[in-house]
Design a protein around this motif. Structure first.
Motif, PDB file in Angstrom:
ATOM      1  N   ILE A   1       0.548   3.292  14.459  1.00  0.00           N
ATOM      2  CA  ILE A   1       0.982   3.797  13.159  1.00  0.00           C
ATOM      3  C   ILE A   1       2.156   2.929  12.718  1.00  0.00           C
ATOM      4  O   ILE A   1       2.942   2.481  13.549  1.00  0.00           O
ATOM      5  CB  ILE A   1       1.359   5.296  13.215  1.00  0.00           C
ATOM      6  N   VAL A   2       2.214   2.675  11.427  1.00  0.00           N
ATOM      7  CA  VAL A   2       3.320   1.890  10.884  1.00  0.00           C
ATOM      8  C   VAL A   2       3.972   2.712   9.781  1.00  0.00           C
ATOM      9  O   VAL A   2       3.288   3.309   8.952  1.00  0.00           O
ATOM     10  CB  VAL A   2       2.858   0.489  10.400  1.00  0.00           C
ATOM     11  N   THR A   3       5.289   2.792   9.831  1.00  0.00           N
ATOM     12  CA  THR A   3       6.045   3.561   8.852  1.00  0.00           C
ATOM     13  C   THR A   3       6.870   2.619   7.986  1.00  0.00           C
ATOM     14  O   THR A   3       7.019   1.431   8.299  1.00  0.00           O
ATOM     15  CB  THR A   3       7.002   4.552   9.544  1.00  0.00           C
ATOM     16  N   ARG A   4       7.423   3.176   6.929  1.00  0.00           N
ATOM     17  CA  ARG A   4       8.309   2.374   6.072  1.00  0.00           C
ATOM     18  C   ARG A   4       9.461   1.809   6.896  1.00  0.00           C
ATOM     19  O   ARG A   4       9.852   0.672   6.735  1.00  0.00           O
ATOM     20  CB  ARG A   4       8.851   3.231   4.932  1.00  0.00           C
ATOM     21  N   GLY A   5      10.014   2.638   7.778  1.00  0.00           N
ATOM     22  CA  GLY A   5      11.122   2.200   8.632  1.00  0.00           C
ATOM     23  C   GLY A   5      10.730   1.040   9.538  1.00  0.00           C
ATOM     24  O   GLY A   5      11.523   0.120   9.750  1.00  0.00           O
ATOM     25  N   ASP A   6       9.495   1.066  10.062  1.00  0.00           N
ATOM     26  CA  ASP A   6       9.015  -0.030  10.913  1.00  0.00           C
ATOM     27  C   ASP A   6       8.983  -1.340  10.127  1.00  0.00           C
ATOM     28  O   ASP A   6       9.352  -2.398  10.631  1.00  0.00           O
ATOM     29  CB  ASP A   6       7.600   0.251  11.436  1.00  0.00           C
TER      30      ASP A   6
ATOM     31  N   HIS B   1       0.732   3.807  -3.201  1.00  0.00           N
ATOM     32  CA  HIS B   1       0.156   5.135  -2.987  1.00  0.00           C
ATOM     33  C   HIS B   1       1.209   6.205  -2.671  1.00  0.00           C
ATOM     34  O   HIS B   1       0.852   7.346  -2.379  1.00  0.00           O
ATOM     35  CB  HIS B   1      -0.899   5.083  -1.883  1.00  0.00           C
ATOM     36  N   ARG B   2       2.482   5.809  -2.688  1.00  0.00           N
ATOM     37  CA  ARG B   2       3.604   6.729  -2.427  1.00  0.00           C
ATOM     38  C   ARG B   2       3.438   7.477  -1.106  1.00  0.00           C
ATOM     39  O   ARG B   2       3.459   8.707  -1.052  1.00  0.00           O
ATOM     40  CB  ARG B   2       3.760   7.719  -3.578  1.00  0.00           C
ATOM     41  N   ILE B   3       3.229   6.712  -0.055  1.00  0.00           N
ATOM     42  CA  ILE B   3       3.079   7.285   1.287  1.00  0.00           C
ATOM     43  C   ILE B   3       4.115   6.675   2.221  1.00  0.00           C
ATOM     44  O   ILE B   3       4.628   5.587   1.960  1.00  0.00           O
ATOM     45  CB  ILE B   3       1.644   7.095   1.837  1.00  0.00           C
ATOM     46  N   ASN B   4       4.403   7.377   3.292  1.00  0.00           N
ATOM     47  CA  ASN B   4       5.455   6.950   4.218  1.00  0.00           C
ATOM     48  C   ASN B   4       4.936   6.328   5.503  1.00  0.00           C
ATOM     49  O   ASN B   4       5.711   5.757   6.254  1.00  0.00           O
ATOM     50  CB  ASN B   4       6.340   8.146   4.583  1.00  0.00           C
ATOM     51  N   ARG B   5       3.631   6.470   5.752  1.00  0.00           N
ATOM     52  CA  ARG B   5       3.079   5.953   7.009  1.00  0.00           C
ATOM     53  C   ARG B   5       1.633   5.551   6.807  1.00  0.00           C
ATOM     54  O   ARG B   5       0.938   6.115   5.966  1.00  0.00           O
ATOM     55  CB  ARG B   5       3.192   7.009   8.112  1.00  0.00           C
ATOM     56  N   LEU B   6       1.197   4.598   7.611  1.00  0.00           N
ATOM     57  CA  LEU B   6      -0.204   4.160   7.589  1.00  0.00           C
ATOM     58  C   LEU B   6      -0.734   4.163   9.018  1.00  0.00           C
ATOM     59  O   LEU B   6      -0.184   3.473   9.882  1.00  0.00           O
ATOM     60  CB  LEU B   6      -0.327   2.733   7.042  1.00  0.00           C
ATOM     61  N   PRO B   7      -1.793   4.927   9.279  1.00  0.00           N
ATOM     62  CA  PRO B   7      -2.445   4.794  10.578  1.00  0.00           C
ATOM     63  C   PRO B   7      -3.025   3.374  10.683  1.00  0.00           C
ATOM     64  O   PRO B   7      -3.508   2.821   9.700  1.00  0.00           O
ATOM     65  CB  PRO B   7      -3.563   5.838  10.525  1.00  0.00           C
TER      66      PRO B   7
ATOM     67  N   MET C   1       0.827  -1.211   0.000  1.00  0.00           N
ATOM     68  CA  MET C   1       0.000   0.000   0.000  1.00  0.00           C
ATOM     69  C   MET C   1       0.863   1.264   0.000  1.00  0.00           C
ATOM     70  O   MET C   1       0.578   2.221  -0.711  1.00  0.00           O
ATOM     71  CB  MET C   1      -0.928   0.022   1.225  1.00  0.00           C
ATOM     72  N   MET C   2       1.930   1.244   0.790  1.00  0.00           N
ATOM     73  CA  MET C   2       2.808   2.414   0.869  1.00  0.00           C
ATOM     74  C   MET C   2       3.472   2.693  -0.473  1.00  0.00           C
ATOM     75  O   MET C   2       3.540   3.843  -0.906  1.00  0.00           O
ATOM     76  CB  MET C   2       3.866   2.208   1.962  1.00  0.00           C
ATOM     77  N   VAL C   3       3.942   1.644  -1.117  1.00  0.00           N
ATOM     78  CA  VAL C   3       4.603   1.813  -2.412  1.00  0.00           C
ATOM     79  C   VAL C   3       3.594   2.268  -3.462  1.00  0.00           C
ATOM     80  O   VAL C   3       3.835   3.233  -4.195  1.00  0.00           O
ATOM     81  CB  VAL C   3       5.307   0.505  -2.846  1.00  0.00           C
TER      82      VAL C   3
END
Length: 162
Positions: free
Chosen positions: A142-147, A126-132, A122-124
């Motif tokens: 919250i989950v981030t790319r780094g997580d 939609h080009r987003i860095n975090r998902l609630p 989903m992040m890739v």
């Protein structure tokens, strides 16, 4: 299979939609994060990120955000000085702008039981860095790319140990 619950931050930094943008800037800086969920009470209504705040500073009448090049800094032409002053004035007005005026309203979310592969996809996409992370309507993390990267590293080390 590793789940979002395994890698998410269960205590996400969030801000109320009615808060001033200056409060959002301060929170992003002090918490050393690049974005956060926006709530109305307990309900998720958006996300505010550094990108949203930078868009707010665009001086549309002047053709967009102006950042001086090193040569322009040395020359400091009068026309650019006037543009810089307008940009500074707009930045000062940010204190009276609310987060709801600059936030991104279309929010992609994920559930805690979903796989980290789905969250990464989903992040890739939609080009987003975090998902609630929502459980029903409640923000639970919250989950981030780094997580996710860290989670993949943990998963890889567990496979090596077996």
């Amino acid at each position: 299979m590793m789940k979002v619950r395994d890698v998410m931050n269960p205590e996400p930094v969030a801000i109320q939609a009615t808060a001033a943008v200056s409060d959002a800037v301060r929170l992003l800086r002090t918490e050393e994060i690049s974005g956060m969920p926006v709530l109305e009470g307990e309900k998720l209504v958006g996300v505010v990120s550094e990108s949203d705040l930078l868009k707010m500073l665009s001086v549309e009448r002047e053709g967009g955000l102006w950042l001086p090049s090193p040569l322009e800094i040395l020359e400091v032409p009068i026309r650019d000085l006037i543009r810089w002053e307008k940009l500074q004035a707009e930045a000062e007005e940010a204190g009276t702008t609310t987060v709801s005026e600059v936030m991104t309203r279309k929010v992609f979310t994920v559930g805690p039981e979903e796989s980290i592969q789905r969250a990464a996809s989903m992040m890739v996409r939609h080009r987003i860095n975090r998902l609630p992370v929502l459980e029903g309507e409640r923000l639970v993390g919250i989950v981030t790319r780094g997580d996710i990267i860290a989670g993949l590293g943990m998963e890889a080390s567990e496979v090596e140990e077996d």
